[in-house]
Design a protein around this motif. Structure first.
Motif, mmCIF file in Angstrom:
data_model
loop_
_atom_site.group_PDB
_atom_site.id
_atom_site.type_symbol
_atom_site.label_atom_id
_atom_site.label_comp_id
_atom_site.label_asym_id
_atom_site.label_seq_id
_atom_site.Cartn_x
_atom_site.Cartn_y
_atom_site.Cartn_z
ATOM 1 N N ILE A 137 0.849 -1.183 0.000
ATOM 2 C CA ILE A 137 0.000 0.000 0.000
ATOM 3 C C ILE A 137 0.889 1.240 0.000
ATOM 4 N N ASN A 138 0.521 2.215 -0.787
ATOM 5 C CA ASN A 138 1.217 3.492 -0.733
ATOM 6 C C ASN A 138 0.191 4.610 -0.712
ATOM 7 N N SER A 139 0.635 5.788 -0.388
ATOM 8 C CA SER A 139 -0.290 6.909 -0.274
ATOM 9 C C SER A 139 0.442 8.197 -0.616
ATOM 10 N N ILE A 140 -0.284 9.303 -0.583
ATOM 11 C CA ILE A 140 0.311 10.589 -0.908
ATOM 12 C C ILE A 140 0.472 11.457 0.331
ATOM 13 N N GLY A 141 1.476 12.304 0.267
ATOM 14 C CA GLY A 141 1.696 13.318 1.284
ATOM 15 C C GLY A 141 2.165 14.582 0.585
ATOM 16 N N ILE A 142 2.647 15.518 1.362
ATOM 17 C CA ILE A 142 3.112 16.789 0.814
ATOM 18 C C ILE A 142 4.594 16.961 1.115
ATOM 19 N N MET A 143 5.368 17.204 0.083
ATOM 20 C CA MET A 143 6.784 17.512 0.239
ATOM 21 C C MET A 143 6.965 18.993 -0.048
ATOM 22 N N TYR A 144 7.733 19.662 0.820
ATOM 23 C CA TYR A 144 7.941 21.090 0.585
ATOM 24 C C TYR A 144 9.308 21.549 1.087
ATOM 25 N N ASP A 145 9.717 22.682 0.559
ATOM 26 C CA ASP A 145 11.000 23.276 0.915
ATOM 27 C C ASP A 145 10.757 24.330 1.999
ATOM 28 N N PRO A 146 11.173 24.060 3.239
ATOM 29 C CA PRO A 146 10.909 25.017 4.324
ATOM 30 C C PRO A 146 11.647 26.342 4.150
ATOM 31 N N ASN A 147 12.660 26.351 3.272
ATOM 32 C CA ASN A 147 13.381 27.593 3.023
ATOM 33 C C ASN A 147 12.612 28.524 2.085
ATOM 34 N N ALA A 148 11.639 27.944 1.368
ATOM 35 C CA ALA A 148 10.858 28.736 0.419
ATOM 36 C C ALA A 148 9.421 28.967 0.883
ATOM 37 N N VAL A 149 8.957 28.148 1.819
ATOM 38 C CA VAL A 149 7.590 28.263 2.336
ATOM 39 C C VAL A 149 7.664 28.808 3.753
ATOM 40 N N ASP A 150 6.985 29.902 4.018
ATOM 41 C CA ASP A 150 7.142 30.560 5.316
ATOM 42 C C ASP A 150 6.089 30.166 6.345
ATOM 43 N N PHE A 151 5.454 29.010 6.163
ATOM 44 C CA PHE A 151 4.563 28.490 7.189
ATOM 45 C C PHE A 151 4.602 26.965 7.149
ATOM 46 N N GLU A 152 4.195 26.349 8.235
ATOM 47 C CA GLU A 152 4.202 24.888 8.316
ATOM 48 C C GLU A 152 2.961 24.324 7.637
ATOM 49 N N ILE A 153 3.181 23.463 6.676
ATOM 50 C CA ILE A 153 2.053 22.828 5.979
ATOM 51 C C ILE A 153 1.586 21.636 6.801
ATOM 52 N N LYS A 154 0.281 21.591 7.077
ATOM 53 C CA LYS A 154 -0.256 20.554 7.956
ATOM 54 C C LYS A 154 -1.340 19.689 7.312
ATOM 55 N N SER A 155 -1.908 20.157 6.197
ATOM 56 C CA SER A 155 -3.003 19.394 5.589
ATOM 57 C C SER A 155 -3.062 19.662 4.093
ATOM 58 N N PHE A 156 -3.834 18.832 3.393
ATOM 59 C CA PHE A 156 -4.019 19.042 1.961
ATOM 60 C C PHE A 156 -4.753 20.363 1.689
ATOM 61 N N ASP A 157 -5.576 20.807 2.626
ATOM 62 C CA ASP A 157 -6.271 22.078 2.444
ATOM 63 C C ASP A 157 -5.289 23.242 2.296
ATOM 64 N N ASP A 158 -4.103 23.104 2.888
ATOM 65 C CA ASP A 158 -3.108 24.175 2.807
ATOM 66 C C ASP A 158 -2.625 24.419 1.380
ATOM 67 N N LEU A 159 -2.825 23.452 0.494
ATOM 68 C CA LEU A 159 -2.395 23.631 -0.898
ATOM 69 C C LEU A 159 -3.125 24.807 -1.554
ATOM 70 N N TRP A 160 -4.312 25.129 -1.047
ATOM 71 C CA TRP A 160 -5.102 26.231 -1.606
ATOM 72 C C TRP A 160 -4.723 27.589 -0.988
ATOM 73 N N ASP A 161 -3.805 27.582 -0.031
ATOM 74 C CA ASP A 161 -3.411 28.824 0.633
ATOM 75 C C ASP A 161 -2.790 29.787 -0.378
ATOM 76 N N GLU A 162 -3.235 31.044 -0.375
ATOM 77 C CA GLU A 162 -2.757 32.023 -1.357
ATOM 78 C C GLU A 162 -1.264 32.304 -1.236
ATOM 79 N N ARG A 163 -0.670 31.969 -0.085
ATOM 80 C CA ARG A 163 0.776 32.160 0.075
ATOM 81 C C ARG A 163 1.592 31.193 -0.779
ATOM 82 N N LEU A 164 0.923 30.189 -1.345
ATOM 83 C CA LEU A 164 1.621 29.206 -2.184
ATOM 84 C C LEU A 164 1.409 29.477 -3.674
ATOM 85 N N GLN A 165 1.033 30.681 -4.013
ATOM 86 C CA GLN A 165 0.781 31.013 -5.418
ATOM 87 C C GLN A 165 2.029 30.759 -6.261
#
Length: 351
Positions: A137-165
């Protein structure tokens, strides 16, 4: 005449001793061993040969012949050849469902697979519903660069955050986890994907578009995309995480409390020549001993509930609570609509 009859009898006895008659089909290699033709993924072939195939060949005095390639290519080849020599095929959950609908596979008798009783709940439910025997079994998660993203991503809903434009990449709709993006968007919209036929999902995907840089078809493509700074956030299947993080150790990978699962399954083809041996292979693939080994060697999350890993060993796997909480996509619902979804996706995402 007696000499000729004796020679014929001797030849028949020799064939039986070789194992051909025991399997009822005579499908053997040059050494007289039974042969099992396996269609499988082309990843880590050397490791699979040593860790998976060789012990089975030794135990059952047989030869495993592999045909490797991508899921779509291998499925298409099998579907196009009514006289295919393939006995057993390993596919994604979506392709297995399609093959079942098209009558390519045997109905699996779970009573012949001793280790099936120990499968995790979701895998057992799938198998009992005739949707293939899930070995990982495999699944999906979120990979991100903390040096480029200025907040902690905690959920898939965060993908819609305008700070990630202009910072996000997601799997293309035609990939293994493409349909999961539609499910995710539907959940973000608070809709029931079956009730509204994914209408709210595609509205949510349109709202996500300002944040998207591009889609990708292979997780390995993300290495260059992250390294070049083209993307800072991506939805990734957990099987691709070790390779991507090896190239860029600064990247953070997180799995939301509720994720979306995909099973890789094993099916026996309708044209299988060595069905008894095929059942032995399925049982072997589900054994806790092998799944513990492949989990460490191939990063394959186990579907056998008796396999135990430490937190460190399972950090990039759909294991334990992650596996229990993962949502399983219903491909009997997805597959009939997939072409329409692809069309909508292309008009919204790839336009």
């Amino acid at each position: 005449m007696k000499k000729t009859i004796a020679m014929v009898l001797c030849a028949a006895m020799t064939l039986t001793a070789c194992g051909g008659s025991a399997s009822g089909d005579g499908k053997t290699d040059e050494g007289g061993r039974q042969k099992l033709v396996l269609s499988t993924y082309g990843l880590s072939e050397d490791i699979s040969a040593e860790e998976v195939y060789a012990p089975f060949e030794q135990e059952f005095n047989c030869e495993i012949v592999t045909e490797t390639g991508g899921t779509n290519d291998r499925y298409t080849k099998l579907a196009a050849d009514s006289q295919s020599s393939i006995d057993v095929i390993e596919l994604s959950q979506a392709m297995t469902a399609k093959g079942i609908e098209e009558g390519l596979f045997e109905d699996i008798d779970l009573s012949k697979i001793e280790n099936a009783k120990d499968m995790i709940t979701a895998a057992k439910t799938m198998a009992e519903a005739g949707q293939g025997v899930a070995y990982t079994i495999n699944s999906i998660g979120i990979m991100y660069d903390p040096n480029a993203v200025d907040f902690e991503i905690k959920s898939f809903d965060d993908l819609w955050d305008e700070r990630l434009q202009g910072m996000v990449s997601i799997p293309e709709i035609t990939t293994t986890f493409g349909p999961a993006m539609v499910y995710m968007a539907s959940d973000h919209a608070g809709a029931d994907i079956k009730s509204d036929q994914a209408e709210a999902a595609f509205q949510a995907l349109e709202q996500l578009k300002p944040n998207l840089v591009k889609t990708y078809t292979k997780s390995s493509d993300l290495i260059n995309m992250f390294t070049s700074g083209e993307v800072a956030v991506a939805v990734v299947g957990d099987f691709g995480v070790p390779t991507i993080q090896a190239a860029n150790p600064d990247l953070v990978y997180m799995t939301p409390d509720t994720t979306y699962a995909n099973f890789n399954t094993i099916s026996i083809t309708k044209n299988c020549k060595n069905k008894e041996l095929a059942y032995e292979y399925l049982n072997y693939r589900l054994s806790p001993q092998l799944q513990a080994k492949t989990g460490k060697a191939l990063n394959e999350a186990p579907t056998n509930s008796k396999v135990e890993f430490t937190e460190e060993e399972s950090k990039n796997m759909t294991y334990g609570e992650n596996a229990a909480n993962a949502k399983v996509l219903d491909y009997s619902f997805v597959n009939p609509q997939l072409n329409a979804w692809i069309d909508q996706w292309n008009r919204i995402i790839n336009n």
